[in-house]
Write a protein that holds these residues in place. Structure first.
Motif, mmCIF file in Angstrom:
data_model
loop_
_atom_site.group_PDB
_atom_site.id
_atom_site.type_symbol
_atom_site.label_atom_id
_atom_site.label_comp_id
_atom_site.label_asym_id
_atom_site.label_seq_id
_atom_site.Cartn_x
_atom_site.Cartn_y
_atom_site.Cartn_z
ATOM 1 N N ASN A 3 -3.664 -7.210 -13.357
ATOM 2 C CA ASN A 3 -4.305 -6.946 -12.070
ATOM 3 C C ASN A 3 -5.447 -5.993 -12.398
ATOM 4 O O ASN A 3 -5.182 -4.933 -12.958
ATOM 5 N N SER B 126 8.589 -1.557 -8.070
ATOM 6 C CA SER B 126 8.304 -1.212 -9.467
ATOM 7 C C SER B 126 7.411 0.011 -9.541
ATOM 8 O O SER B 126 7.310 0.646 -10.580
ATOM 9 N N SER B 127 6.786 0.395 -8.423
ATOM 10 C CA SER B 127 5.955 1.609 -8.419
ATOM 11 C C SER B 127 6.800 2.837 -8.732
ATOM 12 O O SER B 127 6.397 3.708 -9.500
ATOM 13 N N ARG C 137 10.959 -3.363 -0.892
ATOM 14 C CA ARG C 137 10.788 -2.321 -1.904
ATOM 15 C C ARG C 137 11.829 -2.444 -3.008
ATOM 16 O O ARG C 137 12.621 -1.537 -3.270
ATOM 17 N N TYR D 177 3.430 -10.017 -12.467
ATOM 18 C CA TYR D 177 2.903 -11.363 -12.205
ATOM 19 C C TYR D 177 3.327 -12.392 -13.250
ATOM 20 O O TYR D 177 2.765 -13.488 -13.290
ATOM 21 N N ASP E 45 4.024 -3.905 -17.549
ATOM 22 C CA ASP E 45 4.143 -4.229 -16.132
ATOM 23 C C ASP E 45 3.970 -5.747 -16.014
ATOM 24 O O ASP E 45 2.857 -6.270 -16.139
ATOM 25 N N SER F 89 8.238 -7.884 -4.896
ATOM 26 C CA SER F 89 6.973 -8.011 -4.142
ATOM 27 C C SER F 89 6.160 -9.196 -4.634
ATOM 28 O O SER F 89 5.520 -9.893 -3.845
ATOM 29 N N LYS F 90 6.136 -9.409 -5.949
ATOM 30 C CA LYS F 90 5.328 -10.500 -6.495
ATOM 31 C C LYS F 90 6.189 -11.716 -6.842
ATOM 32 O O LYS F 90 5.728 -12.841 -6.752
ATOM 33 N N THR G 248 8.970 -6.922 -10.085
ATOM 34 C CA THR G 248 9.092 -6.549 -8.670
ATOM 35 C C THR G 248 9.296 -7.773 -7.785
ATOM 36 O O THR G 248 8.668 -8.825 -7.998
HETATM 37 C C1 LIG Z 1 0.520 -5.035 -11.489
HETATM 38 C C2 LIG Z 1 1.289 -4.494 -10.323
HETATM 39 N N1 LIG Z 1 2.407 -3.808 -10.549
HETATM 40 C C3 LIG Z 1 3.135 -3.304 -9.512
HETATM 41 C C4 LIG Z 1 2.736 -3.480 -8.207
HETATM 42 C C5 LIG Z 1 3.532 -2.893 -7.072
HETATM 43 O O1 LIG Z 1 4.856 -3.285 -7.102
HETATM 44 P P1 LIG Z 1 5.911 -2.757 -6.015
HETATM 45 O O2 LIG Z 1 5.566 -3.368 -4.701
HETATM 46 O O3 LIG Z 1 7.214 -3.215 -6.543
HETATM 47 O O4 LIG Z 1 5.850 -1.260 -5.993
HETATM 48 C C6 LIG Z 1 1.567 -4.168 -7.933
HETATM 49 C C7 LIG Z 1 1.108 -4.343 -6.536
HETATM 50 O O5 LIG Z 1 0.052 -4.801 -6.246
HETATM 51 C C8 LIG Z 1 0.825 -4.689 -9.017
HETATM 52 O O6 LIG Z 1 -0.317 -5.352 -8.799
#
Ligand SMILES: Cc1ncc(COP(=O)(O)O)c(C=O)c1O
Length: 351
Positions: free
Chosen positions: A181, A107-108, A235, A204, A201, A226-227, A224
């Protein structure tokens, strides 16, 4: 006793001395406040290694374009998009029907593409030559500021805390992270400007971290893997977008940045997401309506239940440490009704 240590790269660690002499470093617990790495679901995934592995042949995934017939979204992988619809329908955390789902390298990457798409759109409709301000209420995820300042875009500029932003009339972009976050709070936009645009975003907004109170239905939402499942190394991220023109712009920016995302990651993500959904949708009522296509190991506890249990344990341990600390204090969270679990649950932020 505890001390805060500033590392070479500016990261912070807190050393907390405990009476646990079983620890290899003589009783010190190190809390790394800088770098989150979601490895906490490793044990869960280890147990289902075989059910979730993917096999990609040398002749597969050769084309740049997973969906060449779709003139607007040719870099999208249809199987992955189906899996995203399925898991959001199951969890009830986001509306996806009639929305555009855009894949990104985490998501970055989507965050940058969404900023560019929104800022370009704002520039098209205003004669204002200035940068589009980007703000987020403090405390915010430090990545937003860092990446925008590093990029020095001609389209937009980081303007810091949304609470103190002097809102002249005109367009701006507010980033809303919910749950937030670093503090785990549920958030809404703080600005109300008519020309304001918001990126939500929702990394979470999953039942292992927070009660799911309603399906999110915002203009631009980021999620994402990732979470959601803890597979940060793949990725894999996705944006859910209401407006087709904005979605096309995001897709175009991603195409220009990297000609789409690594398809191997999305194949794996598709498998993992279906596994998670299958583990909840195997019950008798659901099977009568829609039997799962692939037989899976149903003895596995669902990821969202496992994740919630593990996080609750970690929060318990962290609270015990914080109680003895003069440096660390932790927020208290109130329970809310989680529609997914069908009961009151406490937030257990994964930050
Ligand atoms: C709120 C938030 N958005 C996005 C990300 C990163 O996501 P990604 O790994 O998909 O780039 C993080 C990672 O810590 C996060 O805390």
């Amino acid at each position: 006793m505890e001390s805060t240590k500033l590392l070479n790269d500016g990261a912070k660690q807190i050393m907390v001395q405990t009476k646990d002499h079983n620890l290899s470093n003589g009783g010190d617990v190190v809390i790394d406040l800088d770098r989150g790495d979601p490895k906490m679901f490793y044990t869960y995934w280890k147990k289902v290694d075989n059910e979730c592995s993917v096999n990609i042949k040398a002749s597969e995934l050769i084309s740049y374009f997973p969906n060449p017939k779709d003139a607007d979204f040719f870099c999208q992988m249809p199987e992955f998009i189906d899996a995203v619809h399925r898991v959001h329908r199951l969890v009830g955390n986001a509306v996806t029907e009639g929305r555009y789902i855009i894949e990104g390298t985490g998501s970055s990457q989507l965050f940058i593409a969404a900023l560019r798409a929104l800022a370009c759109t704002a520039k098209e409709t205003t004669s204002n030559k200035k940068h589009i301000p980007v703000v987020c209420a403090e405390p915010y995820y430090s990545f937003y500021k860092e990446v925008i300042e590093q990029e020095r875009s001609e389209l937009y500029q980081w303007k810091g805390d949304a609470n103190t932003f002097q809102s002249e009339s005109g367009p701006y972009i507010e980033v809303v992270t919910s749950p937030n976050n670093p503090d785990g709070t549920t958030r809404k936009p703080v600005l109300k400007g008519e020309e304001g645009m918001v990126i939500h975003d929702l990394a979470y907004y999953w039942p292992h971290y927070t009660p799911i109170t309603s399906p999110a239905d915002y203009d631009v939402m980021l999620f994402t893997l990732s979470k959601a499942t803890g597979h940060a190394g793949s990725r894999v991220g996705w944006a859910i977008v209401k407006n087709k023109e904005i979605a096309k712009k995001i897709h175009k920016h991603l195409f220009l940045m990297s000609i789409g995302s690594c398809q191997e990651g999305f194949i794996r993500a598709t498998k993992i997401i279906h596994f998670v959904a299958d583990s909840y949708e195997h019950d008798v009522d659901y099977m009568l309506v829609k039997p799962p296509k692939v037989p899976v190991l149903f003895e596995a506890e669902g990821l969202f239940d496992y994740g919630h249990r593990i996080l609750a344990l970690r929060w318990k341990r962290l609270r015990a440490i914080a109680q003895r600390s003069e440096v660390v204090s932790l927020p208290d969270f109130s329970p809310e009704f989680c529609n997914f679990k069908g009961k009151l649950t406490y937030p257990t932020p994964g930050i």
